[in-house]
Design a protein around this motif. Structure first.
Motif, PDB file in Angstrom:
ATOM      1  N   TYR A  90      -3.825  -9.194  -8.677  1.00 16.57           N
ATOM      2  CA  TYR A  90      -4.085  -7.844  -8.176  1.00 16.57           C
ATOM      3  C   TYR A  90      -5.577  -7.556  -8.353  1.00 16.57           C
ATOM      4  CZ  TYR A  90       0.954  -6.760  -8.443  1.00 16.57           C
ATOM      5  OH  TYR A  90       2.311  -6.735  -8.267  1.00 16.57           O
ATOM      6  N   HIS A  91      -6.075  -6.604  -7.563  1.00 17.67           N
ATOM      7  CA  HIS A  91      -7.447  -6.165  -7.761  1.00 17.67           C
ATOM      8  C   HIS A  91      -7.551  -4.661  -7.518  1.00 17.67           C
ATOM      9  CE1 HIS A  91      -7.301  -6.999  -3.402  1.00 17.67           C
ATOM     10  NE2 HIS A  91      -8.270  -6.121  -3.268  1.00 17.67           N
ATOM     11  N   GLY A  92      -8.555  -4.054  -8.107  1.00 19.81           N
ATOM     12  CA  GLY A  92      -8.810  -2.632  -7.927  1.00 19.81           C
ATOM     13  C   GLY A  92     -10.260  -2.330  -8.240  1.00 19.81           C
ATOM     14  N   THR A 100     -10.550   1.961  -3.787  1.00 14.60           N
ATOM     15  CA  THR A 100      -9.154   1.518  -3.669  1.00 14.60           C
ATOM     16  C   THR A 100      -8.246   2.692  -4.045  1.00 14.60           C
ATOM     17  OG1 THR A 100      -9.249   0.597  -5.919  1.00 14.60           O
ATOM     18  CG2 THR A 100      -9.654  -0.911  -4.103  1.00 14.60           C
ATOM     19  N   THR A 129     -15.080  -3.563 -10.357  1.00 14.88           N
ATOM     20  CA  THR A 129     -13.906  -4.298  -9.905  1.00 14.88           C
ATOM     21  C   THR A 129     -13.177  -4.895 -11.104  1.00 14.88           C
ATOM     22  OG1 THR A 129     -14.962  -4.874  -7.808  1.00 14.88           O
ATOM     23  CG2 THR A 129     -13.111  -6.248  -8.502  1.00 14.88           C
ATOM     24  N   GLU A 188     -13.238   6.861  -3.584  1.00 10.79           N
ATOM     25  CA  GLU A 188     -12.261   5.905  -4.110  1.00 10.79           C
ATOM     26  C   GLU A 188     -12.268   4.637  -3.262  1.00 10.79           C
ATOM     27  OE1 GLU A 188     -10.466   6.073  -6.747  1.00 10.79           O
ATOM     28  OE2 GLU A 188     -10.416   8.183  -7.338  1.00 10.79           O
ATOM     29  N   ASN A 246       0.853  -1.183   0.000  1.00  7.84           N
ATOM     30  CA  ASN A 246       0.000   0.000   0.000  1.00  7.84           C
ATOM     31  C   ASN A 246       0.893   1.238   0.000  1.00  7.84           C
ATOM     32  OD1 ASN A 246      -1.813   2.122   0.556  1.00  7.84           O
ATOM     33  ND2 ASN A 246      -3.137   0.789   1.755  1.00  7.84           N
ATOM     34  N   GLY A 251      -4.941   2.300  -5.732  1.00  3.56           N
ATOM     35  CA  GLY A 251      -4.915   1.790  -7.097  1.00  3.56           C
ATOM     36  C   GLY A 251      -4.919   0.268  -7.134  1.00  3.56           C
ATOM     37  N   LEU A 252      -4.477  -0.261  -8.253  1.00  2.00           N
ATOM     38  CA  LEU A 252      -4.377  -1.704  -8.411  1.00  2.00           C
ATOM     39  C   LEU A 252      -3.400  -2.238  -7.370  1.00  2.00           C
ATOM     40  CD1 LEU A 252      -5.542  -3.753 -10.465  1.00  2.00           C
ATOM     41  CD2 LEU A 252      -3.387  -3.508 -11.724  1.00  2.00           C
ATOM     42  N   HIS A 253      -3.806  -3.269  -6.632  1.00  2.00           N
ATOM     43  CA  HIS A 253      -2.975  -3.671  -5.503  1.00  2.00           C
ATOM     44  C   HIS A 253      -3.225  -5.116  -5.105  1.00  2.00           C
ATOM     45  CE1 HIS A 253      -6.824  -2.838  -3.602  1.00  2.00           C
ATOM     46  NE2 HIS A 253      -6.422  -3.550  -2.557  1.00  2.00           N
TER      47      HIS A 253
END
Length: 254
Positions: free
Chosen positions: A227-229, A170, A197, A168, A103, A173-175
């Motif tokens: 990864y997900h965002g 996330t 998502t 927001e 993060n 961002g993408l993480h």
């Protein structure tokens, strides 16, 4: 009861739910997206009850004051549990910590959030969710790598959207979260657009996208593999409250 009478047999344990679609997609793709109609019977088999009372607790979250981007759009509560075959035990309240490797925005510090309310921490809806997660995590972890006890964290999130400040989900961002397994469960969407998502492989190539739209829609993620965002949410009617409520549950080796 007479001396020669036979005591009644204990009631049989309810059968475990069948999870092949959920687990097969997790095993092959690293994620699984389930509509509410699919996951509700799984949770019901583990004692899901009083969903409305559980969901109402999202109206009592505290402001997240750790947002490095200066945003005031996120409210949350947090709790940790030890989950094993012997049961589920809530741990003493502790900070949430992520390294900056996972993060970049808010990591590297201990973040103390308001604790999940006592009644919600013992709520049958949450217990059902944790038991289902334990089942999935155990089923999909090789026996040699299964811990005796999983460390579980739960996060109640409300992302608020305003005309001058989108919310927001996330912001980093993408993480990845730096755990083993992640569940994102939709609780409520009120007057918001977007919030899609996306799932990406370890080369950050997109391999799936979907919308958690209805209460109990769910995404399960193998955090070691993908990864997900989530895209920002904006109000549909700027004059009305707009927010996205989700429960995030993570499991990792204790």
């Amino acid at each position: 009861m007479s001396e020669d009478s036979t005591p009644p047999l204990p009631a049989p344990e309810p059968p475990l739910p069948e999870l092949p679609p959920l687990e097969e997609h997790l095993r092959t793709e690293g994620f699984s997206f389930l509509r509410a109609a699919d996951i509700r019977p799984m949770l019901a088999s583990y004692g899901l009850a009083d969903w409305e009372g559980f969901a109402a607790s999202w109206n009592r979250l505290g402001l997240d004051r750790y947002m490095a981007d200066g945003g005031r759009y996120r409210r949350r509560r947090h709790a940790t549990f030890a989950v094993s075959a012997e049961g589920i035990e809530r741990k003493k309240h502790q900070p949430h910590y992520q390294s900056r490797d996972y993060n970049e925005l808010n990591g590297g510090i201990e973040r103390w959030f308001r604790p999940v309310e006592d009644a919600i921490g013992a709520h049958p809806a949450l217990m059902a969710i944790l038991r289902l997660m334990q089942r999935v995590a155990t089923d999909l972890t090789a026996p040699a790598g299964q811990p005796d006890t999983w460390h579980a964290e739960i996060h109640q999130f409300r992302i608020e959207a305003r005309p001058d400040e989108p919310g927001e989900p996330t912001p980093e961002g993408l993480h990845r979260d730096g755990v083993d397994w992640v569940l994102v469960l939709m609780v409520r969407r009120e007057n918001v657009a977007s919030g899609e998502t996306s799932i990406h492989d370890l080369h950050r190539r997109e391999i799936g996208h979907f919308m958690l739209a209805e209460p109990l829609d769910a995404a399960l993620v193998d955090d070691n593999r993908v990864y997900h965002g989530v895209t920002a949410v904006r109000p549909i009617d700027p004059a009305q409250p707009a927010y996205r409520d989700v429960l995030v549950v993570t499991f990792r080796h204790q």
